[in-house]
Design a protein around this motif. Structure first.
Motif, PDB file in Angstrom:
ATOM      1  N   LEU A 117       0.829  -1.213   0.000  1.00  0.00           N
ATOM      2  CA  LEU A 117       0.000   0.000   0.000  1.00  0.00           C
ATOM      3  C   LEU A 117       0.862   1.260   0.000  1.00  0.00           C
ATOM      4  CD1 LEU A 117      -2.846  -1.047   2.463  1.00  0.00           C
ATOM      5  CD2 LEU A 117      -3.001  -0.751  -0.011  1.00  0.00           C
ATOM      6  N   LEU A 118       1.999   1.232   0.683  1.00  0.00           N
ATOM      7  CA  LEU A 118       2.905   2.381   0.647  1.00  0.00           C
ATOM      8  C   LEU A 118       3.427   2.608  -0.778  1.00  0.00           C
ATOM      9  CD1 LEU A 118       4.972   1.855   3.934  1.00  0.00           C
ATOM     10  CD2 LEU A 118       3.320   3.682   3.478  1.00  0.00           C
ATOM     11  N   ALA A 119       3.684   1.516  -1.489  1.00  0.00           N
ATOM     12  CA  ALA A 119       4.143   1.639  -2.872  1.00  0.00           C
ATOM     13  C   ALA A 119       3.036   2.186  -3.769  1.00  0.00           C
ATOM     14  CB  ALA A 119       4.614   0.281  -3.392  1.00  0.00           C
ATOM     15  N   VAL A 120       1.808   1.706  -3.571  1.00  0.00           N
ATOM     16  CA  VAL A 120       0.681   2.193  -4.376  1.00  0.00           C
ATOM     17  C   VAL A 120       0.412   3.669  -4.091  1.00  0.00           C
ATOM     18  CG1 VAL A 120      -1.795   1.953  -4.756  1.00  0.00           C
ATOM     19  CG2 VAL A 120      -0.372  -0.083  -4.594  1.00  0.00           C
ATOM     20  N   MET A 121       0.531   4.079  -2.835  1.00  0.00           N
ATOM     21  CA  MET A 121       0.323   5.484  -2.486  1.00  0.00           C
ATOM     22  C   MET A 121       1.398   6.364  -3.105  1.00  0.00           C
ATOM     23  SD  MET A 121      -0.864   5.101   1.503  1.00  0.00           S
ATOM     24  CE  MET A 121      -1.077   6.854   1.771  1.00  0.00           C
ATOM     25  N   ALA A 122       2.638   5.887  -3.148  1.00  0.00           N
ATOM     26  CA  ALA A 122       3.706   6.651  -3.796  1.00  0.00           C
ATOM     27  C   ALA A 122       3.449   6.771  -5.294  1.00  0.00           C
ATOM     28  CB  ALA A 122       5.051   5.975  -3.544  1.00  0.00           C
ATOM     29  N   LEU A 123       2.950   5.701  -5.903  1.00  0.00           N
ATOM     30  CA  LEU A 123       2.611   5.739  -7.330  1.00  0.00           C
ATOM     31  C   LEU A 123       1.474   6.717  -7.594  1.00  0.00           C
ATOM     32  CD1 LEU A 123       3.101   4.503 -10.149  1.00  0.00           C
ATOM     33  CD2 LEU A 123       1.386   2.762  -9.571  1.00  0.00           C
ATOM     34  N   ASP A 124       0.504   6.747  -6.708  1.00  0.00           N
ATOM     35  CA  ASP A 124      -0.611   7.696  -6.835  1.00  0.00           C
ATOM     36  C   ASP A 124      -0.119   9.133  -6.757  1.00  0.00           C
ATOM     37  OD1 ASP A 124      -3.661   8.331  -6.591  1.00  0.00           O
ATOM     38  OD2 ASP A 124      -2.756   9.327  -4.856  1.00  0.00           O
ATOM     39  N   ARG A 125       0.796   9.405  -5.824  1.00  0.00           N
ATOM     40  CA  ARG A 125       1.351  10.769  -5.700  1.00  0.00           C
ATOM     41  C   ARG A 125       2.157  11.146  -6.947  1.00  0.00           C
ATOM     42  NH1 ARG A 125      -1.419  13.754  -3.590  1.00  0.00           N
ATOM     43  NH2 ARG A 125      -2.831  12.139  -4.358  1.00  0.00           N
ATOM     44  N   TYR A 126       2.845  10.170  -7.502  1.00  0.00           N
ATOM     45  CA  TYR A 126       3.613  10.435  -8.724  1.00  0.00           C
ATOM     46  C   TYR A 126       2.696  10.851  -9.871  1.00  0.00           C
ATOM     47  CZ  TYR A 126       5.585   9.169 -13.251  1.00  0.00           C
ATOM     48  OH  TYR A 126       5.952   9.174 -14.572  1.00  0.00           O
ATOM     49  N   VAL A 127       1.585  10.142 -10.041  1.00  0.00           N
ATOM     50  CA  VAL A 127       0.668  10.457 -11.136  1.00  0.00           C
ATOM     51  C   VAL A 127       0.028  11.820 -10.929  1.00  0.00           C
ATOM     52  CG1 VAL A 127      -1.423   9.737 -12.348  1.00  0.00           C
ATOM     53  CG2 VAL A 127       0.223   8.020 -11.598  1.00  0.00           C
ATOM     54  N   VAL A 128      -0.394  12.127  -9.713  1.00  0.00           N
ATOM     55  CA  VAL A 128      -1.111  13.380  -9.475  1.00  0.00           C
ATOM     56  C   VAL A 128      -0.200  14.594  -9.595  1.00  0.00           C
ATOM     57  CG1 VAL A 128      -0.821  13.566  -6.963  1.00  0.00           C
ATOM     58  CG2 VAL A 128      -2.913  14.393  -8.028  1.00  0.00           C
ATOM     59  N   ILE A 129       1.103  14.426  -9.311  1.00  0.00           N
ATOM     60  CA  ILE A 129       2.027  15.556  -9.391  1.00  0.00           C
ATOM     61  C   ILE A 129       2.677  15.651 -10.768  1.00  0.00           C
ATOM     62  CG2 ILE A 129       4.207  16.477  -8.493  1.00  0.00           C
ATOM     63  CD1 ILE A 129       3.428  15.473  -5.754  1.00  0.00           C
ATOM     64  N   SER A 130       3.075  14.526 -11.327  1.00  0.00           N
ATOM     65  CA  SER A 130       3.789  14.540 -12.600  1.00  0.00           C
ATOM     66  C   SER A 130       2.858  14.582 -13.808  1.00  0.00           C
ATOM     67  CB  SER A 130       4.710  13.317 -12.709  1.00  0.00           C
ATOM     68  OG  SER A 130       5.649  13.299 -11.662  1.00  0.00           O
ATOM     69  N   HIS A 131       1.673  13.991 -13.679  1.00  0.00           N
ATOM     70  CA  HIS A 131       0.728  13.943 -14.811  1.00  0.00           C
ATOM     71  C   HIS A 131      -0.672  14.315 -14.329  1.00  0.00           C
ATOM     72  CE1 HIS A 131       3.877  11.941 -17.140  1.00  0.00           C
ATOM     73  NE2 HIS A 131       4.042  11.127 -16.113  1.00  0.00           N
ATOM     74  N   PRO A 132      -0.863  15.508 -13.835  1.00  0.00           N
ATOM     75  CA  PRO A 132      -2.169  15.882 -13.256  1.00  0.00           C
ATOM     76  C   PRO A 132      -3.319  15.844 -14.263  1.00  0.00           C
ATOM     77  CG  PRO A 132      -0.762  17.809 -13.516  1.00  0.00           C
ATOM     78  CD  PRO A 132       0.096  16.626 -13.786  1.00  0.00           C
ATOM     79  N   LEU A 133      -3.054  16.160 -15.527  1.00  0.00           N
ATOM     80  CA  LEU A 133      -4.118  16.179 -16.529  1.00  0.00           C
ATOM     81  C   LEU A 133      -4.608  14.769 -16.877  1.00  0.00           C
ATOM     82  CD1 LEU A 133      -2.767  18.955 -18.943  1.00  0.00           C
ATOM     83  CD2 LEU A 133      -4.409  19.176 -17.062  1.00  0.00           C
ATOM     84  N   HIS A 134      -3.770  13.776 -16.672  1.00  0.00           N
ATOM     85  CA  HIS A 134      -4.137  12.394 -16.991  1.00  0.00           C
ATOM     86  C   HIS A 134      -4.497  11.592 -15.746  1.00  0.00           C
ATOM     87  CE1 HIS A 134      -2.697  12.964 -21.120  1.00  0.00           C
ATOM     88  NE2 HIS A 134      -1.632  13.541 -20.600  1.00  0.00           N
ATOM     89  N   TYR A 135      -4.591  12.267 -14.600  1.00  0.00           N
ATOM     90  CA  TYR A 135      -4.816  11.551 -13.344  1.00  0.00           C
ATOM     91  C   TYR A 135      -6.152  10.814 -13.345  1.00  0.00           C
ATOM     92  CZ  TYR A 135      -5.317  10.600  -8.361  1.00  0.00           C
ATOM     93  OH  TYR A 135      -5.499   9.983  -7.145  1.00  0.00           O
ATOM     94  N   ALA A 136      -7.222  11.479 -13.762  1.00  0.00           N
ATOM     95  CA  ALA A 136      -8.548  10.856 -13.730  1.00  0.00           C
ATOM     96  C   ALA A 136      -8.619   9.631 -14.632  1.00  0.00           C
ATOM     97  CB  ALA A 136      -9.610  11.876 -14.141  1.00  0.00           C
ATOM     98  N   MET A 137      -7.951   9.680 -15.775  1.00  0.00           N
ATOM     99  CA  MET A 137      -7.967   8.537 -16.689  1.00  0.00           C
ATOM    100  C   MET A 137      -7.051   7.410 -16.207  1.00  0.00           C
ATOM    101  SD  MET A 137      -8.082  10.147 -20.524  1.00  0.00           S
ATOM    102  CE  MET A 137      -6.440  10.846 -20.365  1.00  0.00           C
ATOM    103  N   THR A 138      -5.977   7.775 -15.498  1.00  0.00           N
ATOM    104  CA  THR A 138      -5.022   6.761 -15.045  1.00  0.00           C
ATOM    105  C   THR A 138      -5.507   6.053 -13.789  1.00  0.00           C
ATOM    106  OG1 THR A 138      -3.202   8.067 -15.966  1.00  0.00           O
ATOM    107  CG2 THR A 138      -2.630   6.349 -14.382  1.00  0.00           C
ATOM    108  N   MET A 139      -5.884   6.819 -12.779  1.00  0.00           N
ATOM    109  CA  MET A 139      -6.304   6.242 -11.501  1.00  0.00           C
ATOM    110  C   MET A 139      -7.826   6.137 -11.465  1.00  0.00           C
ATOM    111  SD  MET A 139      -3.373   5.685 -10.193  1.00  0.00           S
ATOM    112  CE  MET A 139      -3.778   5.213  -8.522  1.00  0.00           C
ATOM    113  N   THR A 140      -8.372   5.267 -12.291  1.00  0.00           N
ATOM    114  CA  THR A 140      -9.816   5.038 -12.308  1.00  0.00           C
ATOM    115  C   THR A 140     -10.228   4.213 -11.090  1.00  0.00           C
ATOM    116  OG1 THR A 140      -9.550   3.027 -13.623  1.00  0.00           O
ATOM    117  CG2 THR A 140      -9.847   5.102 -14.826  1.00  0.00           C
ATOM    118  N   SER A 141     -11.535   4.181 -10.827  1.00  0.00           N
ATOM    119  CA  SER A 141     -12.043   3.422  -9.681  1.00  0.00           C
ATOM    120  C   SER A 141     -11.716   1.945  -9.812  1.00  0.00           C
ATOM    121  CB  SER A 141     -13.559   3.616  -9.552  1.00  0.00           C
ATOM    122  OG  SER A 141     -13.879   4.970  -9.367  1.00  0.00           O
TER     123      SER A 141
END
Length: 316
Positions: free
Chosen positions: A114-138
């Motif tokens: 879970l710590l690894a998944v949370m770090a990956l989530d932070r990476y997407v939201v900071i590095s690719h904010p415009l693609h966050y919704a499409m990448t981290m889907t439900s």
């Protein structure tokens, strides 16, 4: 003749930390306080996330699961340790020891993933904010969580089943405060070659793999932050990243020191200190690191604490 004279062990002795009464009282109060702080803090995080629709996002889904995992993690160890400290009974049955080992492995690995998944989530939201919704889907977030549970449950089961094939016929004293894999392997009368091999290869991969994922995620996060032109944006992003990374580094450095370093490189006393760090101290710090510095979490918590006050005033 030697095999016939061997007596199978059906219980173990958990020696804990100290036999001195004064130190035992201090340890009981210390660990009881840390346990209550951890459980109350984690339950509060789950309550806050579940009570507000604005927090039903991937990051808080992972945080709620991490909080639940930490409750299971610390509850697997501390209650039995408190019973041992407060009484002269330090016995734990063979089945109880295997049960504690299984759930300890399950929740320790789950924290790791879970710590690894949370770090990956932070990476997407900071590095690719415009693609966050499409990448981290439900669906993808649920897949991450369910996949983490399945992998960690299977990994813990493998170590537990491999331990059942060993014979324990000599000393039954575990120089630790819970049934951990490494101290148990030292007590085995039969060959532990397969267990040691699986511990180094499989456990090492499941420990180092997420750790590398976290390091790479934060490396790219740092590069993305450095490209931010606004000084205010950098000031807001850097403290959160450094605080998260400090907890992750402390967790992995102590865990690697226990499980992947050669047994001759550290004593049982150092093992206990390292184990306390990642089994008790880190779960206790997580609510403060991941929540109390989060404005959204603090805002929802303040609303929950004040929600009845205005109604009472209007009725008066």
């Amino acid at each position: 003749m030697n095999n016939r004279n061997q007596t199978r062990i059906y219980e173990f002795l958990l020696m804990g930390f100290s036999e001195h009464l004064e130190q035992q009282l201090l340890l009981f109060g210390l660990f009881m306080g840390m346990y209550l702080v951890t459980v109350v803090g984690k339950l509060l995080i789950i309550l806050v996330i579940g009570s507000d629709q604005h927090l039903h996002t991937p990051m808080y889904l992972f945080l709620a699961n991490l909080s639940f995992s930490d409750i299971g993690f610390i509850s697997t160890i501390i209650p039995k340790m408190l019973v041992n400290i407060s009484s002269a009974i330090k016995h734990i049955s063979y089945g109880g020891c295997l049960t504690q080992l299984y759930f300890f492995g399950l929740f320790a690995d789950l924290d790791n993933f879970l710590l690894a998944v949370m770090a990956l989530d932070r990476y997407v939201v900071i590095s690719h904010p415009l693609h966050y919704a499409m990448t981290m889907t439900s669906q993808r977030c649920i897949l991450f969580v369910v996949g983490s549970w399945v992998i960690t449950s299977f990994h813990a089961l493998v170590h537990t089943l491999l331990l059942t094939r060993l014979s324990f016929c000599g000393p039954n004293i575990i120089l630790h405060f819970f049934c951990d894999l490494v101290p148990l392997l030292k007590l085995a009368c039969s060959s532990t070659y397969v267990n040691d091999l699986v511990l180094i290869l499989v456990a090492g991969a499941l420990l180092i793999g997420p750790f590398v994922c976290i390091l790479m995620s934060y490396l790219y996060i740092a590069l993305a932050i450095l490209r931010i032109d606004s000084p205010r944006g950098k000031q807001r992003a850097f403290p959160n990243c450094t605080s998260h990374l400090s907890v992750v580094s402390l967790f992995y450095s102590t865990a690697i020191g226990v499980y992947l370093c050669p047994p001759s490189s550290h004593s049982d006393g150092k093992n206990k200190v390292f184990s306390v760090m990642y089994t008790v101290v880190i779960p206790m710090l997580n609510p403060f690191i991941y929540s109390l510095r989060n404005r959204d979490m603090k805002g929802v918590l303040e609303k929950l604490l004040r929600i009845k006050t205005p109604k009472t005033g209007l009725q008066d």
